[in-house]
Scaffold this motif. Structure first.
Motif, PDB file in Angstrom:
ATOM      1  N   ALA A   1       1.005  -1.005  -0.203  1.00  0.00           N
ATOM      2  CA  ALA A   1      -0.114  -0.123   0.017  1.00  0.00           C
ATOM      3  C   ALA A   1       0.845   1.184   0.069  1.00  0.00           C
ATOM      4  O   ALA A   1       1.832   1.362   0.766  1.00  0.00           O
TER       5      ALA A   1
ATOM      6  N   LEU B   1      -6.119  -3.794   2.796  1.00  0.00           N
ATOM      7  CA  LEU B   1      -6.797  -3.016   1.675  1.00  0.00           C
ATOM      8  C   LEU B   1      -8.147  -2.448   2.117  1.00  0.00           C
ATOM      9  O   LEU B   1      -8.145  -1.275   1.882  1.00  0.00           O
TER      10      LEU B   1
ATOM     11  N   THR C   1      -1.270   1.084  -4.826  1.00  0.00           N
ATOM     12  CA  THR C   1      -0.488  -0.417  -4.606  1.00  0.00           C
ATOM     13  C   THR C   1       0.719  -0.258  -5.439  1.00  0.00           C
ATOM     14  O   THR C   1       0.591  -0.050  -6.654  1.00  0.00           O
TER      15      THR C   1
ATOM     16  N   LEU D   1       1.285  -5.442   2.086  1.00  0.00           N
ATOM     17  CA  LEU D   1      -0.003  -5.929   2.189  1.00  0.00           C
ATOM     18  C   LEU D   1       0.038  -7.314   2.400  1.00  0.00           C
ATOM     19  O   LEU D   1       0.673  -8.319   1.847  1.00  0.00           O
TER      20      LEU D   1
END
Length: 297
Positions: free
Chosen positions: A171, A186, A240, A259
């Motif tokens: 992220a 997320l 991302t 992530l």
């Protein structure tokens, strides 16, 4: 010292069972085979063959020499093959198509390795996202391609894939901003505007966000991983990025958090059945030798 041609003739006679059959197998005239055998017996100093009906059979000395001759001839052929391979890599050209972050990270080390090991092999580089790289491979415009896949290994007919590494996804958010949820999930960024990358990366982002329970609001799209970070740093959204992009360039005005459960796999792709041309094998060896697991950010 025994003559290699005569040793080869003796092995053929032992295998075929007669002088005539050996001559046919070697594409020699029969008198030539008989002459070679006579000279070999003179060199050995002992009889090597004796008549057996319409054919011949080996004496004990002949059996001993045939066993040794097989080993000698095998070693000679192996040496010739190694020399041919060495000579084949004195010169050559190999073309690599690779996606931008691979060109910025994996390829330079591999190119340096190739230049050191095979200085006569020229390397040509082309920047291409995976679909274009695979098209170039099939069309004969590239010899090797570096491609990536998010969710599964591609099933591509006549394309051979060699896994190189797995890179984590991160992220990318403005530095200094606080979030209510875990940075590694997320779902924490569900209400934000998003900056998406190439079509394949965008498709994966939408799918991953759907798995996290939301649909991302994508306001900007760019393939340029430097621009992605600049847009995030300017407060225009979140994004991302894969690990190689962050190894290639890192904007200090953004924060990156790995992530949970998000990866991208990188493959080396070649086209057709083995064996590959020697320069292609050399580049493949260079890439596999240098694509060790990096120290991810």
């Amino acid at each position: 010292m025994f003559d290699l041609v005569r040793l080869r003739v003796l092995v053929a006679v032992a295998r075929e069972g007669s002088v005539t059959a050996a001559a046919d197998a070697l594409h020699y005239a029969q008198p030539s085979v008989s002459h070679h055998l006579a000279r070999l017996e003179a060199e050995a100093g002992v009889p090597l063959l004796q008549r057996a009906g319409r054919g011949v059979r080996l004496t004990e000395a002949g059996e001993l020499l045939v066993r040794r001759a097989g080993e000698i001839l095998g070693q000679v052929e192996s040496a010739r093959a190694e020399l041919a391979a060495h000579a084949g890599l004195r010169t050559g050209r190999v073309r690599l198509a690779a996606f931008p972050t691979a060109l910025a990270t994996l390829v330079p080390a591999a190119a340096a390795w190739l230049a050191a090991e095979h200085p006569g092999v020229d390397l040509a580089l082309t920047e291409a996202e995976p679909p274009e790289a695979l098209t170039a491979l099939r069309n004969g415009d590239a010899d090797v391609a570096l491609v990536f896949e998010h969710d599964h290994e591609p099933d591509l007919r006549n394309v051979r894939l060699t896994p190189l590494l797995e890179e984590p996804l991160y992220a990318v958010t403005p530095a200094g901003r606080d979030w209510a949820g875990p940075r590694a999930e997320l779902a924490t960024y569900a209400g934000e505007r998003w900056i998406a990358g190439c079509p394949r990366c965008r498709a994966h982002l939408v799918k991953a966000c759907a798995g996290a329970g939301f649909e991302p609001e994508i306001t900007f799209e760019t393939d340029d991983y430097v621009a992605v970070q600049a847009l995030v740093a300017a407060g225009l959204g979140v994004s991302t990025l894969p690990g190689l992009a962050l190894l290639a360039n890192r904007n200090t005005a953004v924060r990156t958090d790995r992530l949970t459960g998000q990866w991208r796999r990188v493959f080396l792709a070649t086209y057709g059945k083995p064996p590959a041309p020697l320069p292609v094998d050399a580049l493949a060896n260079a890439l596999t030798a240098t694509a060790k697991e990096p120290e991810w950010p």
